[in-house]
Design a protein around this motif. Structure first.
Motif, PDB file in Angstrom:
ATOM      1  N   UNK A  51       0.831  -1.203   0.000  1.00  0.00           N
ATOM      2  CA  UNK A  51       0.000   0.000   0.000  1.00  0.00           C
ATOM      3  C   UNK A  51       0.866   1.254   0.000  1.00  0.00           C
ATOM      4  N   UNK A  52       1.896   1.240   0.842  1.00  0.00           N
ATOM      5  CA  UNK A  52       2.787   2.400   0.917  1.00  0.00           C
ATOM      6  C   UNK A  52       3.554   2.585  -0.381  1.00  0.00           C
ATOM      7  N   UNK A  53       3.985   1.478  -0.982  1.00  0.00           N
ATOM      8  CA  UNK A  53       4.685   1.556  -2.262  1.00  0.00           C
ATOM      9  C   UNK A  53       3.762   2.126  -3.346  1.00  0.00           C
ATOM     10  N   UNK A  54       2.474   1.742  -3.295  1.00  0.00           N
ATOM     11  CA  UNK A  54       1.519   2.258  -4.275  1.00  0.00           C
ATOM     12  C   UNK A  54       1.351   3.764  -4.119  1.00  0.00           C
ATOM     13  N   UNK A  55       1.284   4.227  -2.880  1.00  0.00           N
ATOM     14  CA  UNK A  55       1.161   5.665  -2.637  1.00  0.00           C
ATOM     15  C   UNK A  55       2.409   6.412  -3.117  1.00  0.00           C
ATOM     16  N   UNK A  56       3.579   5.807  -2.895  1.00  0.00           N
ATOM     17  CA  UNK A  56       4.819   6.437  -3.349  1.00  0.00           C
ATOM     18  C   UNK A  56       4.855   6.516  -4.874  1.00  0.00           C
ATOM     19  N   UNK A  57       4.444   5.427  -5.533  1.00  0.00           N
ATOM     20  CA  UNK A  57       4.428   5.419  -6.994  1.00  0.00           C
ATOM     21  C   UNK A  57       3.450   6.461  -7.534  1.00  0.00           C
ATOM     22  N   UNK A  58       2.287   6.592  -6.883  1.00  0.00           N
ATOM     23  CA  UNK A  58       1.305   7.600  -7.284  1.00  0.00           C
ATOM     24  C   UNK A  58       1.884   9.006  -7.160  1.00  0.00           C
ATOM     25  N   UNK A  59       2.631   9.239  -6.097  1.00  0.00           N
ATOM     26  CA  UNK A  59       3.253  10.549  -5.888  1.00  0.00           C
ATOM     27  C   UNK A  59       4.328  10.823  -6.929  1.00  0.00           C
ATOM     28  N   UNK A  60       5.095   9.788  -7.274  1.00  0.00           N
ATOM     29  CA  UNK A  60       6.125   9.933  -8.312  1.00  0.00           C
ATOM     30  C   UNK A  60       5.482  10.293  -9.649  1.00  0.00           C
ATOM     31  N   UNK A  61       4.398   9.605  -9.990  1.00  0.00           N
ATOM     32  CA  UNK A  61       3.700   9.895 -11.238  1.00  0.00           C
ATOM     33  C   UNK A  61       3.181  11.334 -11.260  1.00  0.00           C
ATOM     34  N   UNK A  62       2.705  11.801 -10.120  1.00  0.00           N
ATOM     35  CA  UNK A  62       2.182  13.165 -10.044  1.00  0.00           C
ATOM     36  C   UNK A  62       3.286  14.192 -10.232  1.00  0.00           C
ATOM     37  N   UNK A  63       4.453  13.960  -9.621  1.00  0.00           N
ATOM     38  CA  UNK A  63       5.552  14.920  -9.787  1.00  0.00           C
ATOM     39  C   UNK A  63       6.100  14.885 -11.210  1.00  0.00           C
ATOM     40  N   UNK A  64       6.136  13.681 -11.829  1.00  0.00           N
ATOM     41  CA  UNK A  64       6.547  13.582 -13.234  1.00  0.00           C
ATOM     42  C   UNK A  64       5.609  14.400 -14.121  1.00  0.00           C
TER      43      UNK A  64
END
Length: 401
Positions: free
Chosen positions: A210-223
């Motif tokens: 779950x935490x990894x998914x949130x981190x990936x979502x945040x990375x996509x948003x900053x990209x």
């Protein structure tokens, strides 16, 4: 009836620069008439003029072939010409969706058909008007050599106006706050890179799914945000605060659906609901997708931070055929709030029910208004008894033909 002409992103600074040019007066000189005659001969047109575009009106440094009084910007072709560095040529105005209902084109007016003009750019970088030719019959598209000569004639107008200064000096203006371009160039780019890099390092160390998914979502948003910033900078002029449109024919329903899907997880994690976007338009729209992404994302964020619990995103054609993009939430604005204040930079709304003043510098709504006006549209926030509506309206000529 809504306004249909675009407003430059740096309009306040542009108008101030125009009004401060000593030689830019209504007194005409023979050299400007000569340049108009040369333009008319070059394009085989009976009419040519040098226009000056101020805040609400267009007036003329020189006109040949017709008598023209000061003209409101809504009746001006040249307000469109100054939006680009390239010549604007319309071979038949009656067939162009942007101009076919124009009072100078339709029956009852001069019934203009051909227009070709170049923006006139001061040595400071600000556009003040255009050199153009018109005819009452359609023309073929001029060749590249002819348009290049027209551009040189435009530069001659500016040189005659400014007396060809040896060292062009940038116009100094007091804008109070840093412009948006300075903000994104110096205040967003560096922290975005740091945040993105930190999130990628964090993602590699996390084990919980779950935490990894949130981190990936945040990375996509900053990209995604970094891509938007780079796109804005690519089509901007840091010296004048000017912004150019990168127009494309876009499926608006698909664009809004993608924006909604990108922000739905953040809204849901905040305990609020973005209802499923239901496409209501099949038409393709000519716009800058990155700019519109910024506008809609800003309105969604504003509703998320300051609005009610249920947010709706929609688009449709209004009864006049103009395009409406709506972000609605079930929050209420204080009836004592001056809505005009919401469009000023660095204002977050004051005493607002269900809309706290956390989460921003108050740049979102003013930025949205300026980007929408750059598209020739209008933006307003409407306070209703049961909800708050943020409405972007684009003129019907933006429906791609």
């Amino acid at each position: 009836m809504m306004r249909t002409y675009p407003i430059p992103f740096n309009e306040e600074a542009r108008v101030a620069a125009v009004q401060n040019v000593p030689g830019l007066t209504r007194d005409n000189q023979e050299v400007f008439d000569s340049l108009c005659y040369a333009t008319a001969a070059l394009l085989d047109c009976p009419i040519a003029h040098i226009s000056v575009i101020e805040e609400d009106m267009q007036w003329y440094k020189s006109v040949i072939g017709i008598e023209l009084a000061d003209m409101p910007k809504c009746n001006s072709f040249c307000t469109h010409t100054i939006m680009s560095e390239a010549p604007m040529v319309v071979t038949d105005l009656s067939l162009d969706p942007k101009f076919k209902e124009h009072p100078m084109v339709r029956e009852g007016g001069p019934q203009a058909r051909f227009y070709a003009g170049v923006p006139l750019v001061l040595s400071s970088g600000y556009r003040f008007g255009s050199l153009c030719a018109l005819d009452v019959v359609p023309h073929d598209m001029p060749d590249g050599k002819t348009l290049k000569v027209l551009e040189h004639l435009g530069k001659s107008v500016v040189a005659a106006l400014e007396k060809a200064p040896a060292e062009p000096a940038a116009e100094e203006t007091d804008q109070g706050h840093a412009t948006f371009l300075t903000l994104v160039g110096h205040e967003l780019r560096t922290p975005l890179t740091i945040v993105n890099g930190g999130l990628r390092l964090l993602e590699n160390k996390l084990e919980d799914n779950l935490t990894k998914r949130l981190a990936r979502s945040s990375i996509n948003s900053t990209d995604h945000l970094a891509k938007l910033v780079e796109s804005i900078l690519k089509f901007s002029n840091m010296a004048t605060g000017e912004l150019q449109l990168n127009e494309q024919a876009i499926d608006l329903s698909n664009l809004l659906q993608e924006i909604g899907e990108a922000h739905a997880p953040t809204i849901a994690d905040g305990g609020k609901t973005l209802r499923s976007f239901e496409p209501q338009m099949t038409e393709t729209v000519l716009l800058d997708p990155e700019h519109m992404n910024i506008c809609v994302a800003s309105l969604l964020l504003n509703s998320f931070l300051h609005g009610g619990n249920v947010i709706d995103l929609s688009c449709k054609l209004d009864p006049n055929g103009d395009i409406e993009i709506m972000v609605t939430d079930d929050g209420n604005i204080d009836e004592n709030l001056d809505l005009a204040e919401l469009y000023r930079p660095f204002i977050v709304g004051g005493n607002v029910e269900q809309r706290d003043t956390k989460g921003g510098l108050g740049l979102g709504l003013p930025m949205t208004r300026k980007l929408v006006e750059l598209h020739g549209g209008e933006f307003e926030v409407r306070a209703n008894p049961s909800n708050t509506e943020a409405c972007i309206r684009l003129p019907r000529w933006r429906l791609a033909q």
